[in-house]
Design an enzyme around this catalytic site. Structure first.
Site, short mmCIF file in Angstrom:
data_model
loop_
_atom_site.label_atom_id
_atom_site.label_comp_id
_atom_site.label_asym_id
_atom_site.label_seq_id
_atom_site.Cartn_x
_atom_site.Cartn_y
_atom_site.Cartn_z
N GLY A 1 41.67 43.10 49.61
CA GLY A 1 43.05 43.54 49.79
C GLY A 1 43.15 44.56 50.91
O GLY A 1 44.04 45.41 50.92
N GLY A 2 42.22 44.46 51.85
CA GLY A 2 42.11 45.46 52.92
C GLY A 2 43.21 45.40 53.96
O GLY A 2 43.23 46.24 54.86
N PHE B 1 48.64 47.96 51.81
CA PHE B 1 48.99 49.35 52.09
C PHE B 1 47.80 50.29 51.84
O PHE B 1 47.29 50.94 52.75
CB PHE B 1 50.21 49.70 51.21
N TYR C 1 53.25 44.15 34.53
CA TYR C 1 52.31 44.56 35.57
C TYR C 1 51.27 45.52 35.01
O TYR C 1 50.06 45.35 35.20
CB TYR C 1 53.07 45.22 36.73
N LYS D 1 47.18 45.27 34.62
CA LYS D 1 46.27 46.24 35.22
C LYS D 1 45.32 46.80 34.16
O LYS D 1 44.13 47.01 34.42
CB LYS D 1 47.05 47.39 35.88
N ILE E 1 51.84 56.37 44.45
CA ILE E 1 51.22 56.31 45.78
C ILE E 1 52.28 56.18 46.89
O ILE E 1 53.23 55.41 46.77
CB ILE E 1 50.21 55.13 45.82
#
Lengths: 482, 411
Positions: free
Chosen positions: B17-18, B21, B188, B192, B220
């Site tokens: 997932g680089g 964000f 979600y 997680k 974040i």
């Protein structure tokens, strides 16, 4: 404030009036002082304590008897030093050795000093300093050692400062210098007091292992005074706000007082408040280390007063025009709240942190930093007194009622019981009152039997005949009068 | 804050997932900030504007020695010079095996997740739970040989795994249980939590020596942010001055917002400690003490500076040139807005739309929600390096600069 303005003020602030009355009526000192047994020199010392500071003398006099006199002497000694330092009529050559050697005078029988100018407020204290010396010699050696050591450090600190002021520029430039100045005039007092408390076993010895904590206690108070007294100090030609801070907002220090720079001046003052508030969490930490009620009160009262003063000064343009002060009612309320326990005091700290946050303006360049520091105070209170715990959350997941809910249910049941009891009591009182009223009426000749009969016949109003007779009689009276 | 910069050796790091964000910030940091040194990698900033003046990141975060590879669904966006890029879907074992064969990573940092808003339940489950399972098993060498085994696996979880999205959370630590099933209203967060649990259970699992840990960031935000700063700034730029004065609740609720760079940094700290534990185990020395353990543990990561919820909007609004004075604020009580939100949801729901004011949004902006980072401080030596206010300057500056650039291009 005059009597009339006072009356008007308290009419609109009844809770403050209530606080004053409550404090005056209900406050009992933790330790009552027995003045009868005081020696002449002790009496003189307390007399000077009253004269030099009314607010401090009240809290000092309620201290535990073990520390009462040592703290009183400590205070007078520092006041003596202050009086020499403040006096601008004494030349440096005389002043410097006086300040540096002051610790030795404490043990010289009959030492006094008459060289102050007449206007100096506490001149008399130094003229009659032999009283302090006499009592100092009777103090426990351990306490004497502490007082002497702090006097030494403070005397030298003041002498350095005077020297710098006379020979070069002593204005406070960096925040570091500002902290150092506050440390000399207030941080050292915090150190001395803490050592006295720990020596007397009224404070957790860990307080001495974390010198930051007592340093913060002193710095918070001193910085608050420096913010509040900006106008007064400027009028007297003293400047303590560090250049590192004010130069971000105005070009010259005196611009802070100009009307056209109000916005910049307010932003500057809020940065000063921010700087002071950084100490608050450590002050609360310190208070948590005190073990004796009178010592807790002694330390806590000035702290709550200070945060209230900061709140009053925060974004208040009046500080650049005059001396602002918290009202007497607010002061009494604060004293009441500072003489219970840490939890109550923390509620006060949180209340004022939130009030500061409410006045915080997004136009202020330090808006977020101020929000952060208020949050930091609240968070620290949560560390000491957590309002949630993982065990309750765990129980909730397992489908059980957390202990808190059970407690609340129990409380609710109890309060329901109380309400029922109150209502029953009301009914009983009503019954008694009705019985008494009927009894009195009966004794005075009321014919309940007739009334009852009429009621049973369905006549809910007085019979017509009576009404007609009354009207006729009234007519007769009228005629006769004509 | 760290006075002297440390250096961390991390071997070959695969950032999953680089191109997202957080992922982009992790890659930028691992490569020692090409965004600051390499003009081709620079992101839009408000340089020269005093309101947005900030010190450089590369002078404060540690320096890293690492070979960096990136996996993402699409790697055409958000690329940085110095890393190798690989298109791949984490739900596909074959694709992952192939990439692992090429990269041969020592460390996997897994940040990939669909956005919590707008993704279907099926997609959330497929990527967050099944994708993570595939990835962790491939990394541990259990789904086929790729020529090695990973030593460390760092999973980006979420602080919401212990939150039911309704109640207040006040200075909460990692002892709090997962909120799942009927207690969890946000699917979600449930996925997680499930993924975090399976990653942590994989720590030193049988037939594998790979160590795992989970990072739980809260709120974040930062440059390139598409959620918090973006939403708040979109609101600020669209709303009328009157609407900007509106505030839900009394604004006494503290809330955690965390600068993305600090979160990226905590991932590297976690990877570093996992690697050193790994070396320790390899060389036959004893395990770390329980209160020092990083492997198999989850860590809350925040800026350690909770602020009053609406102060974030106010600060962003002021930076964007639309300050609202405290006296102008109209605060609407929560009890009044909950039913209004309910009505709005029902009415607009009939037309198949969602209103901007929902009951959940009302609750969210009125709740207290902040965490304790004591565990990360003690075990990872983590402290936020970029303070919150600087983070906001960075995020807003980047947003404004990006929009100005967009406008210029449009002209």
């Amino acid at each position: 404030m005059g009597l009339a303005t006072n009356a008007i003020y308290y009419t609109f602030h009844p809770s403050q009036l209530r606080a004053i009355i409550q404090w005056k009526v209900w406050h009992n000192p933790v330790h009552e002082r027995n003045e009868k047994d005081d020696t002449e020199t002790q009496k003189a010392c307390f007399h000077f304590l009253d004269r030099t500071s009314r607010s401090f003398s009240a809290v000092i006099k309620e201290l535990h008897p073990e520390l009462l006199l040592p703290v009183c002497l400590f205070y007078l000694v520092l006041r003596g030093l202050d009086t020499i330092e403040d006096d601008t009529s004494i030349p440096l050559e005389t002043k410097e050795p006086l300040l540096r050697n002051f610790k030795d005078f404490l043990e010289q029988d009959g030492w006094n000093f008459t060289g102050n100018r007449p206007e100096e407020k506490d001149r008399e204290l130094l003229v009659q300093f032999h009283n302090v010396v006499a009592e100092f010699k009777n103090t426990k050696p351990a306490y004497r050692e502490i007082i002497k050591d702090i006097t030494d450090k403070m005397g030298n600190g003041m002498a350095d400062y005077c020297r710098k002021a006379a020979l070069e520029d002593a204005s406070v430039k960096t925040i570091e210098e500002y902290d150092l100045y506050c440390h000399y005039v207030a941080g050292l007092v915090g150190e001395g007091l803490t050592r006295l408390f720990v020596e007397a076993e009224f404070g957790n010895p860990a307080l001495l292992k974390r010198p930051r904590l007592h340093k913060s206690m002193g710095l918070f108070l001193q910085k608050t005074n420096i913010i509040r007294d900006i106008k007064e100090d400027e009028d007297d030609g003293r400047r303590f706000w560090p250049k590192e801070i004010w130069s971000k907002h105005v070009d010259n220090f005196e611009d802070l007082f100009k009307l056209e720079n109000r916005e910049a001046a307010l932003n500057c003052s809020s940065e000063m408040v921010l700087n002071a508030l950084e100490h608050m969490d450590e002050c609360i930490f310190y208070l948590a280390g005190l073990r004796e009620q009178s010592v807790f009160n002694f330390c806590c009262i000035p702290q709550t007063m200070a945060i209230a003063t900061l709140e009053l000064c925060f974004r208040n343009p009046a500080i650049f025009e005059r001396n602002v002060k918290i009202t007497k009612g607010e002061a009494c309320q604060l004293m009441f709240e500072s003489t219970q326990n840490l939890r109550v005091a923390c509620d006060t700290f949180r209340t004022y942190a939130r009030r500061i946050h409410k006045k915080n303006s997004p136009k202020d360049p330090n808006f977020l930093k101020i929000s952060i520091v208020c949050g930091k105070i609240e968070k620290f209170i949560e560390v000491i007194f957590p309002s949630q715990n993982a065990a309750d959350a765990q129980r909730r997941v397992e489908g059980q009622n957390p202990a808190k809910d059970e407690a609340r249910a129990k409380e609710d049941a109890e309060s329901r019981k109380e309400i029922m009891f109150m209502m029953a009591l009301m009914v009983v009182i009503m019954v008694v009152i009705v019985a008494v009223m009927l009894g009195v009426a009966w004794a005075m000749g009321a014919r309940f039997d007739l009334a009852w009969k009429e009621l049973r016949n369905g006549n809910l109003r007085p019979p017509k005949q009576f009404a007609e007779r009354d009207a006729a009689m009234a007519g007769q009276v009228l005629h006769q009068e004509l | 804050m760290s006075e002297k910069r440390t250096s961390m050796e991390l071997g070959t790091v695969l950032v999953v997932g680089g191109c997202g964000f957080l992922g982009w910030h992790i890659v930028d940091q691992l490569l020692n900030f090409p965004s600051e040194h390499d003009p081709s990698a620079a992101i839009p900033t408000m340089e020269g504007n005093e309101k947005f003046a900030v010190p450089r990141l590369s002078d404060r975060y540690p320096t890293y020695k690492a070979k960096v590879a990136v996996v993402d669904l699409r790697t055409s966006q958000n690329r940085l010079p110095g890393a190798s890029y690989h298109d791949g879907d984490i739900t596909s074992t074959e694709q992952m095996l192939e990439i692992f064969r090429t990269v041969k990573p020592d460390v996997v940092i897994h940040t990939a997740s669909p956005s919590p808003i707008g993704a279907t339940k099926e997609l959330l489950h497929k990527v967050n739970v099944e994708g993570t399972r595939t990835l962790v098993e491939v990394a541990a060498g259990e789904r086929g040989d790729w020529g090695g085994k990973c030593k460390a696996f760092v999973y980006t979880s979420s602080s919401s795994v212990v939150h039911d999205t309704q109640s207040d959370l006040i200075h909460v630590n990692e002892d709090w249980p997962y909120m799942r099933g009927p207690l969890q209203q946000e699917y979600y967060s449930e996925t997680k939590a499930n993924a975090e649990e399976l990653v942590l259970k994989h720590n030193k699992a049988e037939a594998s020596t790979m160590l795992t840990t989970a990072i739980r960031p809260a709120g974040i935000f930062g440059e390139k942010d598409t959620t918090i700063t973006q939403n708040m700034l979109d609101h600020v730029s669209k709303a009328s001055p009157f609407v900007l004065r509106m505030q839900l609740g009394d604004n006494e609720n503290l809330f955690d917002f965390t600068y993305v760079g600090n979160i990226a940094y905590s991932h590297m700290l976690a990877a570093y400690y996992l690697l050193s534990t790994y070396t320790r185990l390899e060389s036959g020395r004893g395990l770390p003490l329980d209160h020092e353990r990083v492997d198999g543990e989850a860590f809350n990561i925040t800026n350690d500076s909770p602020i009053y919820f609406w102060d974030m909007t106010s600060a962003i609004s002021a930076l964007a040139g639309k300050p609202v004075e405290p006296a102008q604020v109209i605060s609407l009580p929560e009890w009044l807005l909950q039913p209004i939100g309910g009505i709005a949801e029902t009415v607009l729901g009939l037309f198949g739309k969602t209103p901007r004011l929902t009951r959940r949004a009302v609750r969210y902006s009125c709740m207290t929600r902040y965490y304790s980072i004591e565990k990360a401080r003690a075990r990872l030596g983590y402290l936020p390096i970029v303070p919150l206010d600087e983070g906001v300057q960075r995020a807003v500056g980047n947003y404004i600069a990006r929009n100005q650039l967009g406008e210029k291009k449009a002209q």
